[in-house]
Design an enzyme around this catalytic site. Structure first.
Site, PDB file in Angstrom:
ATOM      1  N   ASP A  93       3.133 -19.539 -15.673  1.00 10.08           N
ATOM      2  CA  ASP A  93       3.423 -18.572 -16.525  1.00 10.08           C
ATOM      3  C   ASP A  93       3.295 -18.890 -18.125  1.00 10.08           C
ATOM      4  O   ASP A  93       2.623 -18.211 -18.648  1.00 10.08           O
ATOM      5  CB  ASP A  93       4.973 -18.138 -16.413  1.00 10.08           C
ATOM      6  CG  ASP A  93       5.041 -17.355 -15.148  1.00 10.08           C
ATOM      7  OD1 ASP A  93       4.072 -16.976 -14.405  1.00 10.08           O
ATOM      8  OD2 ASP A  93       6.289 -17.041 -14.915  1.00 10.08           O
ATOM      9  N   GLU A 138      -4.761 -14.730 -12.832  1.00 16.00           N
ATOM     10  CA  GLU A 138      -5.174 -15.220 -14.028  1.00 16.00           C
ATOM     11  C   GLU A 138      -6.505 -15.032 -14.711  1.00 16.00           C
ATOM     12  O   GLU A 138      -6.981 -15.689 -15.412  1.00 16.00           O
ATOM     13  CB  GLU A 138      -5.155 -16.810 -13.513  1.00 16.00           C
ATOM     14  CG  GLU A 138      -6.487 -16.909 -12.457  1.00 16.00           C
ATOM     15  CD  GLU A 138      -6.085 -16.890 -11.115  1.00 16.00           C
ATOM     16  OE1 GLU A 138      -6.661 -17.477 -10.136  1.00 16.00           O
ATOM     17  OE2 GLU A 138      -5.122 -16.262 -10.792  1.00 16.00           O
TER      18      GLU A 138
END
Length: 355
Positions: free
Chosen positions: A233, A259
């Site tokens: 994260d 991502e």
């Protein structure tokens, strides 16, 4: 009491199924994942269950990116819808209250009109000072009642105006939240789709160039596997911060999913877009990733970027498709680089996809 016990046992069973799925698939036991699997266990959201089952059948597992997408698509929007419904109900309540006051005021106006008509007749028939006094006192009373009703209506309208303005701000906040990725504070996929459709339409109408960057974090899975999802994260936030610092003005940034990120560059030629892309790539690479809990330096994050430019017969899917193919070519040719549709690596990637 029996019903309460049954409900207790039933919800515990759902909880056990959810935790069992988290254990067997080795997901992190965070609230988002628990909510996904609890809803899955209840069977209340058939669309969610269908996509979970299909993804597991196809891949044998659910990645963090899969869970992100499932939550964003099937759960976060439900919460937003509930909040919109509640605000809408409050707006309707305010309108109902005001309409009731207006109805009372209209009734009072009609009554006051009748009173005036009666006063006129009474004055015409009055034969003494005492009778005139009584008529005037009646008129004063009716006037005071009408004034009080109108004052109450005015005060309530002022309060309602303030409340409705507040509710409008709440709706706008909900709208913005529904279009924002909570982890990176960039636009989410829904925001990106809307913005890109609008940008394509404007560019084609005005005859201006439009470029699209699709970028992906290199070796993102290894960050999750080696350092945990909290570090993963942190990597996503680092890239999001770099995007916000680098991309300005009318340009549009969004987290496309997992991502992968996207940047829409209105009125930007391919050559200019390549300059922006390389500047962004260098900006991300210049930042060191540090583990917050220990201060350990984990290295640098790199990204690969694919760049496409709008053609006259393009729609959203074709423009994204070419940028994605360029992104895959960048990945296939060593990562941490920018590839556009004018590069030979892109042509080679197309041949591989066709084969």
């Amino acid at each position: 009491m029996t019903g309460i016990v049954d409900e207790h046992e039933r919800t515990l069973a759902f909880a056990e199924v959810a935790l069992g799925q988290i254990r067997s698939l080795r997901h992190t036991a965070i609230p988002r994942n628990y909510e996904i699997w609890y809803i899955y266990a209840t069977g209340y959201n058939s669309a969610l269950n269908k996509v979970v089952n299909e993804t597991l059948a196809r891949n044998g597992r659910l990645t963090d990116a899969d869970l992100d997408l499932i939550y964003e698509t099937y759960l976060s929007q439900l919460r937003t819808t509930d909040r919109i419904d509640k605000v809408g109900a409050r707006v309707i309540g305010e309108i109902d209250d005001v309409m009731a006051l207006i109805t009372d005021a209209l009734g009072m106006t009609a009554t006051f009109g009748n009173s005036l008509q009666g006063v006129s007749q009474s004055l015409a028939l009055a034969n003494s000072r005492e009778q005139v006094k009584l008529v005037i006192e009646s008129l004063v009373k009716s006037t005071r009642e009408a004034h009080d009703t109108n004052s109450a209506l005015e005060a309530r309208l002022i309060t309602s105006k303030s409340e409705i303005n507040h509710l409008q701000q709440s709706l706008e906040a909900i709208r913005v939240e529904s279009l924002t990725d909570p982890l990176t504070a960039l636009g989410n996929r829904k925001y990106f789709d809307r913005a890109l459709i609008g940008a394509i339409s404007a560019a084609l109408k005005q005859g201006e160039p439009l470029s699209l960057l699709m970028l992906d974090i290199d070796h993102f899975k290894s960050f999750n596997d080696n350092y945990g999802h909290l570090t993963g994260d942190q990597v996503l936030r680092l890239v999001g911060q770099s995007l916000k610092q680098t991309i300005k003005g009318q340009d549009i940034t969004a987290r496309y999913g997992g991502e992968e990120f996207a940047v829409v560059l209105p009125d930007t030629s391919l050559r200019q877009a390549l300059t922006v892309a390389d500047h962004l790539r260098r900006a991300v690479m210049s930042k060191e990733l540090k583990k917050k809990s220990t201060g350990e330096i984990l290295g640098r994050v790199t990204i690969s970027i694919g760049v496409s430019v709008l053609k006259p017969d393009d729609d959203m899917d074709s423009l994204i498709g070419r940028a994605d193919a360029c992104l895959y070519a960048a990945k296939r040719n060593g990562r941490n680089r920018v590839i556009c549709e004018a590069d030979p690596e892109y042509s080679a990637e197309l041949q591989i996809q066709v084969a």
